[in-house]
Design a protein around this motif. Structure first.
Motif, PDB file in Angstrom:
ATOM      1  N   GLY A  95       0.800  -1.221   0.000  1.00  0.00           N
ATOM      2  CA  GLY A  95       0.000   0.000   0.000  1.00  0.00           C
ATOM      3  C   GLY A  95       0.830   1.267   0.000  1.00  0.00           C
ATOM      4  O   GLY A  95       0.333   2.338  -0.337  1.00  0.00           O
ATOM      5  N   SER A  96       2.106   1.166   0.368  1.00  0.00           N
ATOM      6  CA  SER A  96       2.957   2.361   0.399  1.00  0.00           C
ATOM      7  C   SER A  96       3.623   2.638  -0.928  1.00  0.00           C
ATOM      8  O   SER A  96       4.297   3.658  -1.075  1.00  0.00           O
ATOM      9  CB  SER A  96       4.048   2.194   1.460  1.00  0.00           C
ATOM     10  N   GLN A  97       3.456   1.737  -1.891  1.00  0.00           N
ATOM     11  CA  GLN A  97       4.203   1.885  -3.139  1.00  0.00           C
ATOM     12  C   GLN A  97       3.904   3.220  -3.808  1.00  0.00           C
ATOM     13  O   GLN A  97       2.751   3.578  -4.051  1.00  0.00           O
ATOM     14  CB  GLN A  97       3.858   0.747  -4.094  1.00  0.00           C
ATOM     15  N   GLY A  98       4.966   3.933  -4.100  1.00  0.00           N
ATOM     16  CA  GLY A  98       4.840   5.207  -4.788  1.00  0.00           C
ATOM     17  C   GLY A  98       4.591   6.383  -3.861  1.00  0.00           C
ATOM     18  O   GLY A  98       4.734   7.528  -4.265  1.00  0.00           O
ATOM     19  N   ASN A  99       4.190   6.118  -2.634  1.00  0.00           N
ATOM     20  CA  ASN A  99       3.928   7.217  -1.698  1.00  0.00           C
ATOM     21  C   ASN A  99       5.154   7.500  -0.854  1.00  0.00           C
ATOM     22  O   ASN A  99       6.001   6.647  -0.648  1.00  0.00           O
ATOM     23  CB  ASN A  99       2.753   6.859  -0.791  1.00  0.00           C
ATOM     24  N   LEU A 100       5.256   8.724  -0.381  1.00  0.00           N
ATOM     25  CA  LEU A 100       6.367   9.108   0.478  1.00  0.00           C
ATOM     26  C   LEU A 100       6.112   8.645   1.898  1.00  0.00           C
ATOM     27  O   LEU A 100       4.976   8.669   2.375  1.00  0.00           O
ATOM     28  CB  LEU A 100       6.558  10.616   0.453  1.00  0.00           C
ATOM     29  N   ILE A 101       7.195   8.234   2.577  1.00  0.00           N
ATOM     30  CA  ILE A 101       7.122   7.845   3.984  1.00  0.00           C
ATOM     31  C   ILE A 101       8.004   8.821   4.740  1.00  0.00           C
ATOM     32  O   ILE A 101       9.217   8.833   4.558  1.00  0.00           O
ATOM     33  CB  ILE A 101       7.610   6.401   4.175  1.00  0.00           C
ATOM     34  N   PHE A 102       7.405   9.639   5.566  1.00  0.00           N
ATOM     35  CA  PHE A 102       8.147  10.706   6.234  1.00  0.00           C
ATOM     36  C   PHE A 102       8.690  10.249   7.577  1.00  0.00           C
ATOM     37  O   PHE A 102       8.017   9.552   8.339  1.00  0.00           O
ATOM     38  CB  PHE A 102       7.239  11.920   6.452  1.00  0.00           C
ATOM     39  N   GLY A 103       9.921  10.714   7.884  1.00  0.00           N
ATOM     40  CA  GLY A 103      10.461  10.528   9.217  1.00  0.00           C
ATOM     41  C   GLY A 103       9.865  11.554  10.176  1.00  0.00           C
ATOM     42  O   GLY A 103       9.050  12.395   9.773  1.00  0.00           O
ATOM     43  N   LYS A 104      10.312  11.504  11.452  1.00  0.00           N
ATOM     44  CA  LYS A 104       9.780  12.430  12.452  1.00  0.00           C
ATOM     45  C   LYS A 104      10.351  13.826  12.293  1.00  0.00           C
ATOM     46  O   LYS A 104       9.837  14.771  12.883  1.00  0.00           O
ATOM     47  CB  LYS A 104      10.111  11.921  13.855  1.00  0.00           C
ATOM     48  N   GLY A 105      11.424  13.945  11.550  1.00  0.00           N
ATOM     49  CA  GLY A 105      12.000  15.255  11.336  1.00  0.00           C
ATOM     50  C   GLY A 105      13.103  15.589  12.323  1.00  0.00           C
ATOM     51  O   GLY A 105      13.127  15.091  13.461  1.00  0.00           O
ATOM     52  N   THR A 106      14.033  16.416  11.874  1.00  0.00           N
ATOM     53  CA  THR A 106      15.095  16.958  12.733  1.00  0.00           C
ATOM     54  C   THR A 106      15.039  18.466  12.642  1.00  0.00           C
ATOM     55  O   THR A 106      15.034  19.031  11.538  1.00  0.00           O
ATOM     56  CB  THR A 106      16.482  16.478  12.275  1.00  0.00           C
ATOM     57  N   LYS A 107      14.994  19.092  13.800  1.00  0.00           N
ATOM     58  CA  LYS A 107      15.002  20.551  13.819  1.00  0.00           C
ATOM     59  C   LYS A 107      16.452  21.017  13.848  1.00  0.00           C
ATOM     60  O   LYS A 107      17.192  20.713  14.790  1.00  0.00           O
ATOM     61  CB  LYS A 107      14.251  21.083  15.034  1.00  0.00           C
ATOM     62  N   LEU A 108      16.856  21.728  12.820  1.00  0.00           N
ATOM     63  CA  LEU A 108      18.204  22.274  12.742  1.00  0.00           C
ATOM     64  C   LEU A 108      18.188  23.721  13.203  1.00  0.00           C
ATOM     65  O   LEU A 108      17.407  24.528  12.686  1.00  0.00           O
ATOM     66  CB  LEU A 108      18.749  22.183  11.315  1.00  0.00           C
ATOM     67  N   SER A 109      19.042  24.014  14.162  1.00  0.00           N
ATOM     68  CA  SER A 109      19.177  25.381  14.653  1.00  0.00           C
ATOM     69  C   SER A 109      20.617  25.815  14.423  1.00  0.00           C
ATOM     70  O   SER A 109      21.538  25.193  14.951  1.00  0.00           O
ATOM     71  CB  SER A 109      18.825  25.435  16.145  1.00  0.00           C
ATOM     72  N   VAL A 110      20.805  26.876  13.639  1.00  0.00           N
ATOM     73  CA  VAL A 110      22.138  27.381  13.351  1.00  0.00           C
ATOM     74  C   VAL A 110      22.317  28.690  14.114  1.00  0.00           C
ATOM     75  O   VAL A 110      21.604  29.676  13.858  1.00  0.00           O
ATOM     76  CB  VAL A 110      22.351  27.607  11.847  1.00  0.00           C
ATOM     77  N   LYS A 111      23.254  28.678  15.041  1.00  0.00           N
ATOM     78  CA  LYS A 111      23.466  29.841  15.905  1.00  0.00           C
ATOM     79  C   LYS A 111      24.512  30.765  15.309  1.00  0.00           C
ATOM     80  O   LYS A 111      25.456  30.293  14.684  1.00  0.00           O
ATOM     81  CB  LYS A 111      23.888  29.375  17.288  1.00  0.00           C
ATOM     82  N   PRO A 112      24.335  32.074  15.512  1.00  0.00           N
ATOM     83  CA  PRO A 112      25.309  33.037  14.950  1.00  0.00           C
ATOM     84  C   PRO A 112      26.672  32.943  15.629  1.00  0.00           C
ATOM     85  O   PRO A 112      26.792  32.405  16.726  1.00  0.00           O
ATOM     86  CB  PRO A 112      24.641  34.394  15.213  1.00  0.00           C
TER      87      PRO A 112
END
Lengths: 112, 113
Positions: A95-112
């Motif tokens: 059933g997943s064929q062709g569809n995207l499977i997303f991860g939970k995500g990573t929040k990237l924070s770039v400090k000055p």
């Protein structure tokens, strides 16, 4: 089930430092692999796809079939890279064929 | 302007109410999707459609239903909202031949009290 793992919920680096956002997928075969990004107050959007081997905004993604990993890298992070990054392989059976499977995500924070 | 729209953006509603989340796109895309995302969690595909009169269930079981009577319109309905339906709902669309490049709407944040 086909799964995607992004082990880091939050990644914080200083401007100019290298950054690597990790992604592992749990299924065999040769899925197409993508990274999506969501900047603050913007919509989720496609950042890059592996098959094109392109560099977008200085980011590249390395596929390691043996480790089933698809890490996103940038040699010198910029403050404007701060965002939520989602790894999204394309499902390749059932059933997943062709569809995207997303991860939970990573929040990237770039400090000055 | 070619875009994908979702309304409402925010909805707070009581248990047992029927709700419909609207999604429309003006890009002429044939494939459309609904995702559910809890805070800090993955996006889960709950419904998708290949085109008019086509609807399929996604990976995550959902009590919601969808319809696709027109190419541009893909509404999601909950017949009887419950607190467990509290979540963010994202609609997306893509060209059928390029399914991986999905264009996302701004999302609807639903709270069921």
């Amino acid at each position: 089930a086909q799964r995607v793992t992004q082990p880091e919920k939050l990644l914080s680096v200083f401007k100019g430092a290298p950054v690597e956002l990790k992604c592992n997928y749990s299924y065999s075969g040769s899925p197409e692999l993508f990274w999506y990004v969501q900047y603050s107050r913007q919509r989720l959007q496609l950042l890059l796809r592996h098959i094109s081997r392109e560099s977008i905004k200085g980011f590249t993604a390395d596929l390691n079939k043996g480790e089933t990993s698809f890490h996103l890298k940038k040699p010198f992070a910029q403050e404007e890279d701060s965002a939520m990054y989602y790894c999204a392989p394309q499902g390749n059976y059932g059933g997943s064929q062709g569809n995207l499977i997303f991860g939970k995500g990573t929040k990237l924070s770039v400090k000055p | 302007e070619a875009d994908i729209y979702q309304t409402p953006r925010y909805l707070v509603i009581g248990t047992g109410k029927k709700i419909t989340l609207e999604c429309s796109q003006t890009m002429g895309h044939d494939k459309m999707y609904w995702y559910q995302q809890d805070p800090g969690m993955e996006l889960h595909l709950i419904h998708y459609s290949y085109g008019v009169n086509s609807t399929e269930k996604g990976d995550l079981s959902s009590e919601s239903t969808v319809s696709r009577i027109r190419t541009e319109h893909f509404p999601l309905t909950l017949e009887s909202a419950r607190p467990s339906h509290t979540s963010q709902y994202l609609c997306a669309s893509s060209v059928g031949t390029v399914p991986y490049e999905q264009y996302f709407g701004p999302g609807t944040r639903l709270t069921v009290t």
